[in-house]
Design a protein around this motif. Structure first.
Motif, mmCIF file in Angstrom:
data_model
loop_
_atom_site.group_PDB
_atom_site.id
_atom_site.type_symbol
_atom_site.label_atom_id
_atom_site.label_comp_id
_atom_site.label_asym_id
_atom_site.label_seq_id
_atom_site.Cartn_x
_atom_site.Cartn_y
_atom_site.Cartn_z
ATOM 1 N N VAL A 110 0.855 -1.187 0.000
ATOM 2 C CA VAL A 110 0.000 0.000 0.000
ATOM 3 C C VAL A 110 0.893 1.241 0.000
ATOM 4 O O VAL A 110 1.697 1.433 0.917
ATOM 5 C CB VAL A 110 -0.936 0.023 1.227
ATOM 6 C CG1 VAL A 110 -1.875 1.231 1.154
ATOM 7 C CG2 VAL A 110 -1.745 -1.274 1.312
ATOM 8 N N LEU A 111 0.740 2.092 -1.018
ATOM 9 C CA LEU A 111 1.537 3.305 -1.167
ATOM 10 C C LEU A 111 0.647 4.512 -0.930
ATOM 11 O O LEU A 111 -0.441 4.602 -1.515
ATOM 12 C CB LEU A 111 2.143 3.393 -2.570
ATOM 13 C CG LEU A 111 3.294 2.444 -2.937
ATOM 14 C CD1 LEU A 111 2.871 0.977 -2.899
ATOM 15 C CD2 LEU A 111 3.828 2.793 -4.323
ATOM 16 N N ALA A 112 1.071 5.434 -0.087
ATOM 17 C CA ALA A 112 0.320 6.661 0.177
ATOM 18 C C ALA A 112 0.905 7.801 -0.639
ATOM 19 O O ALA A 112 2.120 8.011 -0.636
ATOM 20 C CB ALA A 112 0.347 7.004 1.658
ATOM 21 N N ALA A 113 0.038 8.553 -1.342
ATOM 22 C CA ALA A 113 0.439 9.733 -2.110
ATOM 23 C C ALA A 113 -0.187 10.948 -1.431
ATOM 24 O O ALA A 113 -1.412 11.087 -1.425
ATOM 25 C CB ALA A 113 -0.030 9.607 -3.559
ATOM 26 N N ILE A 114 0.653 11.814 -0.863
ATOM 27 C CA ILE A 114 0.171 12.834 0.081
ATOM 28 C C ILE A 114 0.479 14.228 -0.430
ATOM 29 O O ILE A 114 1.625 14.546 -0.757
ATOM 30 C CB ILE A 114 0.863 12.636 1.453
ATOM 31 C CG1 ILE A 114 0.650 11.208 1.952
ATOM 32 C CG2 ILE A 114 0.374 13.667 2.472
ATOM 33 C CD1 ILE A 114 1.796 10.672 2.783
ATOM 34 N N GLN A 115 -0.554 15.084 -0.474
ATOM 35 C CA GLN A 115 -0.376 16.492 -0.795
ATOM 36 C C GLN A 115 -1.181 17.323 0.196
ATOM 37 O O GLN A 115 -2.123 16.834 0.803
ATOM 38 C CB GLN A 115 -0.822 16.796 -2.235
ATOM 39 C CG GLN A 115 -2.308 16.992 -2.441
ATOM 40 C CD GLN A 115 -3.112 15.714 -2.378
ATOM 41 O OE1 GLN A 115 -2.572 14.632 -2.334
ATOM 42 N NE2 GLN A 115 -4.441 15.853 -2.375
ATOM 43 N N GLY A 116 -0.779 18.567 0.389
ATOM 44 C CA GLY A 116 -1.533 19.443 1.284
ATOM 45 C C GLY A 116 -1.508 18.944 2.713
ATOM 46 O O GLY A 116 -0.496 18.444 3.212
ATOM 47 N N TYR A 117 -2.671 19.042 3.388
ATOM 48 C CA TYR A 117 -2.755 18.656 4.792
ATOM 49 C C TYR A 117 -2.749 17.144 4.964
ATOM 50 O O TYR A 117 -3.469 16.418 4.283
ATOM 51 C CB TYR A 117 -4.035 19.200 5.423
ATOM 52 C CG TYR A 117 -4.115 20.695 5.510
ATOM 53 C CD1 TYR A 117 -2.982 21.490 5.622
ATOM 54 C CD2 TYR A 117 -5.358 21.344 5.493
ATOM 55 C CE1 TYR A 117 -3.070 22.870 5.712
ATOM 56 C CE2 TYR A 117 -5.458 22.728 5.580
ATOM 57 C CZ TYR A 117 -4.306 23.483 5.683
ATOM 58 O OH TYR A 117 -4.405 24.849 5.759
#
Length: 270
Positions: A110-117
């Motif tokens: 499972v890969l998390a792609a995070i932007q902003g908050y």
């Protein structure tokens, strides 16, 4: 796949893209979120032609954490008896923990792609993922301390194994915000990208590379890594010996070796 209220789920190239789909609410985690994520990851686990998962957030932000309206609804269930209130709260906390346990226990990477908050409960979520990637301007914070509570859905249990005990304590005690670049330096994220599109392009490229590998080998590798969090080295060596006594008989081993010898791309069955 069913229609979801809090998520959008799409599949391509053997990758499930799970998007928190409440952009108008900064992807706050409402009641639907906590129940639907269990159903989604159960489906992913049971679907052989999905090999990798990407978790992202719609709009400008990954997630602002738990929906405050949901917290208020839990408060409305409490009465005057301390003992009974404690039982209600404990049951609710365990239910929420089960939602992110479903992510942690998923047999696919499972890969998390995070932007902003990425705040509060969102840190609990990404801590349950295998790898994390972000934009350089993403903002991470363990916000529970500013709400007068200790984080209780996995951050304090999983994050020390990702960024180390000392830095986890600093972030948990202060609630201070760090950007994507500091998160990369701490090891919270593997890599940063200039903007959201570059982030998704980069994470999908990594996911496609993983999806091209033997699903039997990927599952065994993830299981061994997860097992070693809570066991001694000799326990882990015993477990991998037993596991591979079966898995080394898979056709994937012959396919992989033939591909290496002929310098061609391997094509593994689901």
């Amino acid at each position: 796949m069913s229609d979801y209220k809090a998520f959008r789920v799409e599949t391509q190239d053997k990758i499930a893209h799970v998007t928190i789909n409440r952009a108008e609410k900064v992807n706050a985690m409402n009641a639907d979120f906590w129940t639907e994520i269990i159903d989604i990851f159960r489906w992913i686990d049971e679907t052989d032609d999905i090999r990798v998962v990407i978790v992202s957030g719609a709009g400008k932000h990954f997630s602002s954490g738990i929906d405050l309206a949901m917290l208020a609804s839990v408060g409305s269930e409490l009465g005057n008896d301390v003992g009974r209130n404690a039982q209600v709260l404990r049951r609710k906390i365990l239910q929420l923990q089960a939602s992110f346990n479903a992510v942690d226990q998923c047999s696919k990477p499972v890969l998390a792609a995070i932007q902003g908050y990425c705040l509060g409960g969102a840190i609990d979520l990404i801590s349950a993922c295998d790898m994390r990637y972000s934009t350089t301007d993403a903002q991470f914070s363990i916000k529970e301390i500013d709400m007068g509570m200790a984080a209780d859905v996995g951050t304090l249990q999983r994050l020390p194994r990702i960024i180390g005990d000392g830095m986890m304590r600093e972030l948990a005690f202060t609630g201070r915000s760090i950007d994507g670049e500091e998160a990369r330096q701490l090891g919270l994220v593997n890599r940063t990208y200039a903007d959201q599109q570059a982030l998704l392009d980069g994470v999908f490229a990594i996911a496609r590379e993983i999806a091209a590998k033997s699903p039997v080998a990927i599952r065994g590798t993830k299981e061994m890594i997860r097992y070693m969090r809570d066991h001694r080295v000799d326990d882990g060596l015993e477990y991998i010996a037993t596991w591979n006594a079966a898995m080394l008989q898979s056709a994937d081993l012959r396919v992989a070796m033939a591909a290496q010898m002929t310098k061609q791309k391997a094509d593994f069955a689901d």
